[in-house]
Design a protein around this motif. Structure first.
Motif, PDB file in Angstrom:
ATOM      1  N   GLU A 100       0.827  -1.138   0.043  1.00 24.01           N
ATOM      2  CA  GLU A 100      -0.066   0.027  -0.006  1.00 24.01           C
ATOM      3  C   GLU A 100       0.944   1.065   0.083  1.00 24.01           C
ATOM      4  O   GLU A 100       0.789   2.254  -0.683  1.00 24.01           O
ATOM      5  CB  GLU A 100      -0.990  -0.146   1.312  1.00 24.01           C
ATOM      6  CG  GLU A 100      -1.964   0.996   1.275  1.00 24.01           C
ATOM      7  CD  GLU A 100      -2.905   0.852   0.141  1.00 24.01           C
ATOM      8  OE1 GLU A 100      -3.490   2.309  -0.363  1.00 24.01           O
ATOM      9  OE2 GLU A 100      -3.150   0.171  -0.524  1.00 24.01           O
ATOM     10  N   LEU A 101       2.000   1.104   0.946  1.00 19.19           N
ATOM     11  CA  LEU A 101       2.759   2.392   0.674  1.00 19.19           C
ATOM     12  C   LEU A 101       3.651   2.643  -0.493  1.00 19.19           C
ATOM     13  O   LEU A 101       3.587   3.704  -1.200  1.00 19.19           O
ATOM     14  CB  LEU A 101       4.047   2.207   1.666  1.00 19.19           C
ATOM     15  CG  LEU A 101       5.172   3.383   2.045  1.00 19.19           C
ATOM     16  CD1 LEU A 101       4.540   4.590   2.430  1.00 19.19           C
ATOM     17  CD2 LEU A 101       6.270   2.932   2.906  1.00 19.19           C
ATOM     18  N   MET A 102       3.908   1.500  -1.315  1.00 17.39           N
ATOM     19  CA  MET A 102       4.569   1.657  -2.606  1.00 17.39           C
ATOM     20  C   MET A 102       3.513   2.084  -3.487  1.00 17.39           C
ATOM     21  O   MET A 102       3.918   2.843  -4.398  1.00 17.39           O
ATOM     22  CB  MET A 102       5.179   0.374  -3.095  1.00 17.39           C
ATOM     23  CG  MET A 102       6.340  -0.367  -2.251  1.00 17.39           C
ATOM     24  SD  MET A 102       7.752   1.443  -2.196  1.00 17.39           S
ATOM     25  CE  MET A 102       7.966   1.212  -3.844  1.00 17.39           C
ATOM     26  N   ARG A 103       2.191   1.820  -3.629  1.00 16.55           N
ATOM     27  CA  ARG A 103       1.092   2.164  -4.289  1.00 16.55           C
ATOM     28  C   ARG A 103       1.015   3.529  -4.205  1.00 16.55           C
ATOM     29  O   ARG A 103       0.718   4.386  -5.180  1.00 16.55           O
ATOM     30  CB  ARG A 103      -0.107   1.406  -4.196  1.00 16.55           C
ATOM     31  CG  ARG A 103      -1.232   1.778  -5.189  1.00 16.55           C
ATOM     32  CD  ARG A 103      -2.613   1.381  -4.607  1.00 16.55           C
ATOM     33  NE  ARG A 103      -3.234   1.962  -3.407  1.00 16.55           N
ATOM     34  CZ  ARG A 103      -3.486   3.146  -3.413  1.00 16.55           C
ATOM     35  NH1 ARG A 103      -3.759   3.854  -4.515  1.00 16.55           N
ATOM     36  NH2 ARG A 103      -4.173   3.697  -2.092  1.00 16.55           N
ATOM     37  N   LYS A 104       0.861   4.270  -3.007  1.00 23.77           N
ATOM     38  CA  LYS A 104       0.797   5.366  -2.770  1.00 23.77           C
ATOM     39  C   LYS A 104       1.922   6.448  -3.289  1.00 23.77           C
ATOM     40  O   LYS A 104       1.591   7.573  -3.617  1.00 23.77           O
ATOM     41  CB  LYS A 104       0.266   5.813  -1.220  1.00 23.77           C
ATOM     42  CG  LYS A 104      -0.890   5.403  -0.717  1.00 23.77           C
ATOM     43  CD  LYS A 104      -1.047   5.614   0.645  1.00 23.77           C
ATOM     44  CE  LYS A 104      -2.162   5.221   1.421  1.00 23.77           C
ATOM     45  NZ  LYS A 104      -2.535   5.526   2.548  1.00 23.77           N
ATOM     46  N   SER A 106       3.930   5.711  -5.584  1.00 24.43           N
ATOM     47  CA  SER A 106       3.805   5.376  -7.404  1.00 24.43           C
ATOM     48  C   SER A 106       2.508   6.756  -7.661  1.00 24.43           C
ATOM     49  O   SER A 106       2.832   7.216  -8.675  1.00 24.43           O
ATOM     50  CB  SER A 106       3.390   4.130  -7.715  1.00 24.43           C
ATOM     51  OG  SER A 106       3.298   4.141  -9.045  1.00 24.43           O
ATOM     52  N   GLU A 107       1.577   6.500  -7.028  1.00 24.30           N
ATOM     53  CA  GLU A 107       0.482   7.458  -7.592  1.00 24.30           C
ATOM     54  C   GLU A 107       0.819   8.713  -7.113  1.00 24.30           C
ATOM     55  O   GLU A 107       0.473   9.624  -8.108  1.00 24.30           O
ATOM     56  CB  GLU A 107      -0.621   7.128  -6.538  1.00 24.30           C
ATOM     57  CG  GLU A 107      -1.933   7.950  -6.877  1.00 24.30           C
ATOM     58  CD  GLU A 107      -3.091   7.689  -5.817  1.00 24.30           C
ATOM     59  OE1 GLU A 107      -3.677   8.358  -5.183  1.00 24.30           O
ATOM     60  OE2 GLU A 107      -3.631   6.386  -5.875  1.00 24.30           O
ATOM     61  N   LEU A 109       4.054  10.159  -7.317  1.00 27.31           N
ATOM     62  CA  LEU A 109       4.912  10.457  -8.174  1.00 27.31           C
ATOM     63  C   LEU A 109       4.264  10.590  -9.647  1.00 27.31           C
ATOM     64  O   LEU A 109       4.700  11.482 -10.506  1.00 27.31           O
ATOM     65  CB  LEU A 109       5.875   9.290  -8.361  1.00 27.31           C
ATOM     66  CG  LEU A 109       6.896   9.409  -7.140  1.00 27.31           C
ATOM     67  CD1 LEU A 109       7.873   8.177  -7.196  1.00 27.31           C
ATOM     68  CD2 LEU A 109       7.947  10.362  -7.312  1.00 27.31           C
ATOM     69  N   PHE A 110       3.249  10.008 -10.061  1.00 28.86           N
ATOM     70  CA  PHE A 110       2.654   9.969 -11.392  1.00 28.86           C
ATOM     71  C   PHE A 110       1.826  11.133 -11.346  1.00 28.86           C
ATOM     72  O   PHE A 110       1.762  11.887 -12.502  1.00 28.86           O
ATOM     73  CB  PHE A 110       1.739   8.552 -11.318  1.00 28.86           C
ATOM     74  CG  PHE A 110       0.924   8.872 -12.678  1.00 28.86           C
ATOM     75  CD1 PHE A 110       1.685   8.260 -13.960  1.00 28.86           C
ATOM     76  CD2 PHE A 110      -0.367   9.078 -12.631  1.00 28.86           C
ATOM     77  CE1 PHE A 110       0.986   8.375 -15.116  1.00 28.86           C
ATOM     78  CE2 PHE A 110      -0.979   9.224 -13.871  1.00 28.86           C
ATOM     79  CZ  PHE A 110      -0.386   8.844 -15.079  1.00 28.86           C
ATOM     80  N   GLU A 111       1.401  11.705 -10.267  1.00 27.08           N
ATOM     81  CA  GLU A 111       0.619  13.071 -10.341  1.00 27.08           C
ATOM     82  C   GLU A 111       1.404  14.105 -10.132  1.00 27.08           C
ATOM     83  O   GLU A 111       1.113  15.332 -10.459  1.00 27.08           O
ATOM     84  CB  GLU A 111      -0.437  12.956  -9.050  1.00 27.08           C
ATOM     85  CG  GLU A 111      -1.642  11.943  -9.305  1.00 27.08           C
ATOM     86  CD  GLU A 111      -2.339  11.722  -7.891  1.00 27.08           C
ATOM     87  OE1 GLU A 111      -2.050  12.343  -7.030  1.00 27.08           O
ATOM     88  OE2 GLU A 111      -3.342  11.053  -8.165  1.00 27.08           O
ATOM     89  N   GLY A 112       2.903  13.948 -10.174  1.00 22.50           N
ATOM     90  CA  GLY A 112       3.668  15.032 -10.161  1.00 22.50           C
ATOM     91  C   GLY A 112       4.148  15.549  -8.847  1.00 22.50           C
ATOM     92  O   GLY A 112       4.433  16.834  -8.553  1.00 22.50           O
ATOM     93  N   SER A 113       3.575  14.931  -7.731  1.00 27.33           N
ATOM     94  CA  SER A 113       3.887  15.371  -6.266  1.00 27.33           C
ATOM     95  C   SER A 113       5.325  15.577  -5.942  1.00 27.33           C
ATOM     96  O   SER A 113       6.050  14.460  -6.465  1.00 27.33           O
ATOM     97  CB  SER A 113       3.211  14.634  -5.398  1.00 27.33           C
ATOM     98  OG  SER A 113       3.115  15.044  -4.104  1.00 27.33           O
ATOM     99  N   HIS A 114       5.990  16.387  -5.403  1.00 25.57           N
ATOM    100  CA  HIS A 114       7.489  16.288  -4.999  1.00 25.57           C
ATOM    101  C   HIS A 114       7.492  16.748  -3.400  1.00 25.57           C
ATOM    102  O   HIS A 114       8.420  17.135  -3.123  1.00 25.57           O
ATOM    103  CB  HIS A 114       8.112  17.174  -5.759  1.00 25.57           C
ATOM    104  CG  HIS A 114       7.862  18.615  -5.706  1.00 25.57           C
ATOM    105  ND1 HIS A 114       6.652  19.170  -6.417  1.00 25.57           N
ATOM    106  CD2 HIS A 114       8.352  19.521  -4.774  1.00 25.57           C
ATOM    107  CE1 HIS A 114       6.841  20.605  -6.129  1.00 25.57           C
ATOM    108  NE2 HIS A 114       7.874  20.749  -5.124  1.00 25.57           N
ATOM    109  N   THR A 115       6.401  16.083  -2.613  1.00 27.10           N
ATOM    110  CA  THR A 115       6.817  16.355  -1.138  1.00 27.10           C
ATOM    111  C   THR A 115       6.312  15.022  -0.437  1.00 27.10           C
ATOM    112  O   THR A 115       5.597  14.133  -1.122  1.00 27.10           O
ATOM    113  CB  THR A 115       5.744  17.538  -0.544  1.00 27.10           C
ATOM    114  OG1 THR A 115       4.355  17.170  -1.022  1.00 27.10           O
ATOM    115  CG2 THR A 115       5.941  18.785  -1.348  1.00 27.10           C
ATOM    116  N   ALA A 116       6.897  14.995   0.536  1.00 23.38           N
ATOM    117  CA  ALA A 116       6.561  13.731   1.230  1.00 23.38           C
ATOM    118  C   ALA A 116       6.047  13.881   2.581  1.00 23.38           C
ATOM    119  O   ALA A 116       6.357  14.929   3.500  1.00 23.38           O
ATOM    120  CB  ALA A 116       8.073  13.009   1.357  1.00 23.38           C
TER     121      ALA A 116
END
Length: 132
Positions: A100-104, A106-107, A109-116
């Motif tokens: 689930e963490l890897m899915r989130k 990936s999602e 990164l795909f949406e262009g988010s660059h914060t954690a």
């Protein structure tokens, strides 16, 4: 040497662990596990089942994911004597939280988010993007 054949079936939020059998022959253990695979995957061809049997005989484990919510994991654990070498053997490992963490990630990164973030609504740690 004995071989314990096990299966773990994940259906949504439920998990079911079973011991399928114990045998002295590794090839027979692979056949037991492959028969379970064939029963689980009704669309499996004869060639596919033969390939899975060979894989199980050499690798001693196999995982099949029908879709996001359904997964079959088969394992063959060798036991020499009463206890495994080293005193214990891994039979089952749950990785749903990591999946689930890897899915989130990936999602995001795909949406262009660059914060954690570590927690929902927690402080964001920026990963500044620079142009070179």
């Amino acid at each position: 040497m004995n071989y314990i054949v096990t299966k773990l079936v994940t259906e949504g939020e439920t998990q079911e662990f079973s011991i399928l059998g114990v045998t002295e022959d590794k090839q027979r253990a692979a056949e037991i596990a492959a028969a379970t695979y064939k029963a689980y995957n009704k669309n499996a061809s004869f060639q596919n089942v033969e390939m899975i049997t060979e894989w199980l005989a050499t690798r001693m484990k196999h995982s099949f994911r029908r879709d996001k919510e359904h997964r079959l994991q088969l394992a063959i654990t060798p036991i020499d004597g009463e206890t495994p070498e080293g005193g214990s053997a891994l039979v089952y490992s749950a990785s749903k939280e990591q999946d689930e963490l890897m899915r989130k990630m990936s999602e995001a990164l795909f949406e262009g988010s660059h914060t954690a973030q570590r927690k929902p609504n927690g402080p964001a740690v920026s990963c500044p993007m620079t142009e070179e």
